[in-house]
Scaffold this motif. Structure first.
Motif, PDB file in Angstrom:
ATOM      1  N   THR A   1      25.744 -15.518 -21.894  1.00  0.00           N
ATOM      2  CA  THR A   1      25.377 -16.931 -22.003  1.00  0.00           C
ATOM      3  C   THR A   1      26.000 -17.562 -23.242  1.00  0.00           C
ATOM      4  O   THR A   1      26.534 -18.678 -23.188  1.00  0.00           O
ATOM      5  CB  THR A   1      23.848 -17.076 -22.049  1.00  0.00           C
ATOM      6  N   CYS A   2      25.951 -16.836 -24.363  1.00  0.00           N
ATOM      7  CA  CYS A   2      26.533 -17.354 -25.613  1.00  0.00           C
ATOM      8  C   CYS A   2      28.037 -17.579 -25.459  1.00  0.00           C
ATOM      9  O   CYS A   2      28.569 -18.604 -25.908  1.00  0.00           O
ATOM     10  CB  CYS A   2      26.269 -16.385 -26.758  1.00  0.00           C
ATOM     11  N   ALA A   3      28.729 -16.651 -24.834  1.00  0.00           N
ATOM     12  CA  ALA A   3      30.176 -16.794 -24.633  1.00  0.00           C
ATOM     13  C   ALA A   3      30.474 -18.007 -23.758  1.00  0.00           C
ATOM     14  O   ALA A   3      31.403 -18.788 -24.046  1.00  0.00           O
ATOM     15  CB  ALA A   3      30.742 -15.523 -24.000  1.00  0.00           C
ATOM     16  N   ASN A   4      29.690 -18.181 -22.705  1.00  0.00           N
ATOM     17  CA  ASN A   4      29.900 -19.333 -21.825  1.00  0.00           C
ATOM     18  C   ASN A   4      29.654 -20.646 -22.553  1.00  0.00           C
ATOM     19  O   ASN A   4      30.393 -21.625 -22.369  1.00  0.00           O
ATOM     20  CB  ASN A   4      28.990 -19.221 -20.596  1.00  0.00           C
ATOM     21  N   GLU A   5      28.621 -20.689 -23.385  1.00  0.00           N
ATOM     22  CA  GLU A   5      28.309 -21.904 -24.146  1.00  0.00           C
ATOM     23  C   GLU A   5      29.427 -22.256 -25.114  1.00  0.00           C
ATOM     24  O   GLU A   5      29.679 -23.438 -25.387  1.00  0.00           O
ATOM     25  CB  GLU A   5      26.997 -21.729 -24.896  1.00  0.00           C
ATOM     26  N   LEU A   6      30.096 -21.249 -25.625  1.00  0.00           N
ATOM     27  CA  LEU A   6      31.180 -21.459 -26.590  1.00  0.00           C
ATOM     28  C   LEU A   6      32.546 -21.573 -25.912  1.00  0.00           C
ATOM     29  O   LEU A   6      33.562 -21.718 -26.598  1.00  0.00           O
ATOM     30  CB  LEU A   6      31.204 -20.310 -27.594  1.00  0.00           C
ATOM     31  N   ASN A   7      32.566 -21.469 -24.589  1.00  0.00           N
ATOM     32  CA  ASN A   7      33.826 -21.489 -23.826  1.00  0.00           C
ATOM     33  C   ASN A   7      34.774 -20.377 -24.264  1.00  0.00           C
ATOM     34  O   ASN A   7      35.992 -20.573 -24.340  1.00  0.00           O
ATOM     35  CB  ASN A   7      34.512 -22.857 -23.949  1.00  0.00           C
ATOM     36  N   ILE A   8      34.194 -19.215 -24.564  1.00  0.00           N
ATOM     37  CA  ILE A   8      34.982 -18.044 -24.924  1.00  0.00           C
ATOM     38  C   ILE A   8      35.078 -17.139 -23.696  1.00  0.00           C
ATOM     39  O   ILE A   8      34.046 -16.682 -23.195  1.00  0.00           O
ATOM     40  CB  ILE A   8      34.339 -17.279 -26.103  1.00  0.00           C
TER      41      ILE A   8
ATOM     42  N   ILE B   1      33.974 -13.878 -34.377  1.00  0.00           N
ATOM     43  CA  ILE B   1      32.980 -14.315 -35.354  1.00  0.00           C
ATOM     44  C   ILE B   1      32.041 -15.357 -34.742  1.00  0.00           C
ATOM     45  O   ILE B   1      30.817 -15.273 -34.886  1.00  0.00           O
ATOM     46  CB  ILE B   1      33.670 -14.877 -36.613  1.00  0.00           C
ATOM     47  N   LYS B   2      32.606 -16.343 -34.044  1.00  0.00           N
ATOM     48  CA  LYS B   2      31.773 -17.377 -33.420  1.00  0.00           C
ATOM     49  C   LYS B   2      30.794 -16.772 -32.419  1.00  0.00           C
ATOM     50  O   LYS B   2      29.615 -17.145 -32.375  1.00  0.00           O
ATOM     51  CB  LYS B   2      32.663 -18.404 -32.715  1.00  0.00           C
ATOM     52  N   LEU B   3      31.277 -15.839 -31.616  1.00  0.00           N
ATOM     53  CA  LEU B   3      30.428 -15.247 -30.593  1.00  0.00           C
ATOM     54  C   LEU B   3      29.291 -14.451 -31.219  1.00  0.00           C
ATOM     55  O   LEU B   3      28.115 -14.633 -30.838  1.00  0.00           O
ATOM     56  CB  LEU B   3      31.250 -14.356 -29.665  1.00  0.00           C
ATOM     57  N   VAL B   4      29.603 -13.570 -32.155  1.00  0.00           N
ATOM     58  CA  VAL B   4      28.553 -12.733 -32.736  1.00  0.00           C
ATOM     59  C   VAL B   4      27.546 -13.582 -33.515  1.00  0.00           C
ATOM     60  O   VAL B   4      26.330 -13.331 -33.448  1.00  0.00           O
ATOM     61  CB  VAL B   4      29.157 -11.624 -33.624  1.00  0.00           C
ATOM     62  N   LYS B   5      28.013 -14.588 -34.218  1.00  0.00           N
ATOM     63  CA  LYS B   5      27.095 -15.466 -34.948  1.00  0.00           C
ATOM     64  C   LYS B   5      26.154 -16.193 -33.991  1.00  0.00           C
ATOM     65  O   LYS B   5      24.951 -16.317 -34.248  1.00  0.00           O
ATOM     66  CB  LYS B   5      27.876 -16.460 -35.808  1.00  0.00           C
ATOM     67  N   GLN B   6      26.679 -16.656 -32.867  1.00  0.00           N
ATOM     68  CA  GLN B   6      25.838 -17.337 -31.888  1.00  0.00           C
ATOM     69  C   GLN B   6      24.843 -16.369 -31.257  1.00  0.00           C
ATOM     70  O   GLN B   6      23.677 -16.714 -31.025  1.00  0.00           O
ATOM     71  CB  GLN B   6      26.708 -17.983 -30.800  1.00  0.00           C
ATOM     72  N   ILE B   7      25.284 -15.150 -30.981  1.00  0.00           N
ATOM     73  CA  ILE B   7      24.398 -14.135 -30.429  1.00  0.00           C
ATOM     74  C   ILE B   7      23.230 -13.879 -31.367  1.00  0.00           C
ATOM     75  O   ILE B   7      22.061 -13.839 -30.968  1.00  0.00           O
ATOM     76  CB  ILE B   7      25.170 -12.833 -30.139  1.00  0.00           C
TER      77      ILE B   7
END
Length: 272
Positions: free
Chosen positions: A168-175, A260-266
């Motif tokens: 979900t976090c990856a999808n929200e960040l468009n990663i 970094i963006k993904l792990v921080k959002q997680i």
């Protein structure tokens, strides 16, 4: 084991004013995430009683303890590998220490070779399961019931709630994100093309030289685990080119912003 564990834990606690809740093991080229930790306390491995020392390029060899996205964390900037000559118990010793410090959730990261031909270098893969192809296991030997049960269940060692959350976090960040099975080999050699064909037939999607021992130990200790691989190169035989550690570091440098963006959002939104 218990004496060494207590001495290492006591030393680290003497440097801290908080209790870490989330542990991070940062793989080759991915230690940069540790630099994002706020109000950090740095502890070199060489100063911690009974800790091994990391010998691999791209591993700083220290703990970073502080806050990330408001959560108290402890991060390993560099891990230990079986191929360095350490025993499985040495490799996984820091996981036991994290547990004793109060860590309940562990995020394990690595740089891995892509076995799945649909992958490409720079992809991030959420680990859904693993294959232990190392011919050894950190739980071999007498079992300490205070650390975990004799025969731990590994059927959901990668926490399914965390897998869904990371997706979900990856999808929200468009990663863009991949999911797959990680195969742990001993190294230090890269696999042959024939071995990669074998691993693909066995159901492997990525291959590396770490992670599996730490995850087994974390599962034994009752910790919740999330695994993320950075596909740093395509494994042997997929592309007609030699494999080098320089390529691993180069690719992880390229993908570090997304990582970094993904792990921080997680971590920021990690469910209880």
């Amino acid at each position: 084991m218990n004496n060494h564990l207590n001495e290492a834990t006591t030393y680290i606690q003497s440097k801290l004013s908080m209790t870490p809740e989330i542990g991070l093991i940062l793989g080759s080229g991915l230690g940069v995430l540790g630099d994002a930790i706020e109000s950090p306390t740095f502890i070199d491995y060489k100063d911690i009683p009974h800790f091994p020392e990391s010998t691999v390029e791209g591993h700083k060899g220290r703990l970073v303890i502080g806050h990330l996205e408001g959560k108290p964390v402890i991060a390993m900037q560099g891990r230990f590998h079986y191929y360095e000559g350490y025993s499985m118990q040495d490799v996984t010793f820091p996981v036991h220490v994290m547990k004793q410090l109060g860590v309940a959730s562990l995020i394990v990261t690595n740089a891995a070779g892509g076995v799945n031909t649909a992958f490409k270098p720079g992809d991030l893969m959420i680990i859904t399961d693993h294959i232990n192809n190392m011919g050894d296991n950190p739980l071999i030997g007498p079992n300490d019931d205070q650390l975990g049960v004799r025969f731990p269940d590994m059927s959901q060692v990668y926490d399914r709630t965390y897998i869904d959350h990371a997706t979900t976090c990856a999808n929200e960040l468009n990663i863009p994100i991949q999911k797959g099975v990680y195969v742990g080999n001993t190294g230090p050699v890269y696999e042959t093309p024939a071995e990669i064909k074998m691993l693909r037939l066995l159901g492997g999607d990525a291959v590396g030289m770490s992670t599996v021992p730490e995850v087994i130990t974390a599962g034994h200790a009752g910790m919740r685990v999330l695994g993320i691989s950075c596909i740093s190169n395509m494994a042997a035989g997929i592309l007609d080119q030699p494999l080098t550690h320089d390529e691993v570091i180069e690719t992880t440098e390229y993908v570090k912003d997304h990582f970094i963006k993904l792990v921080k959002q997680i971590i920021h939104t990690l469910p209880q």
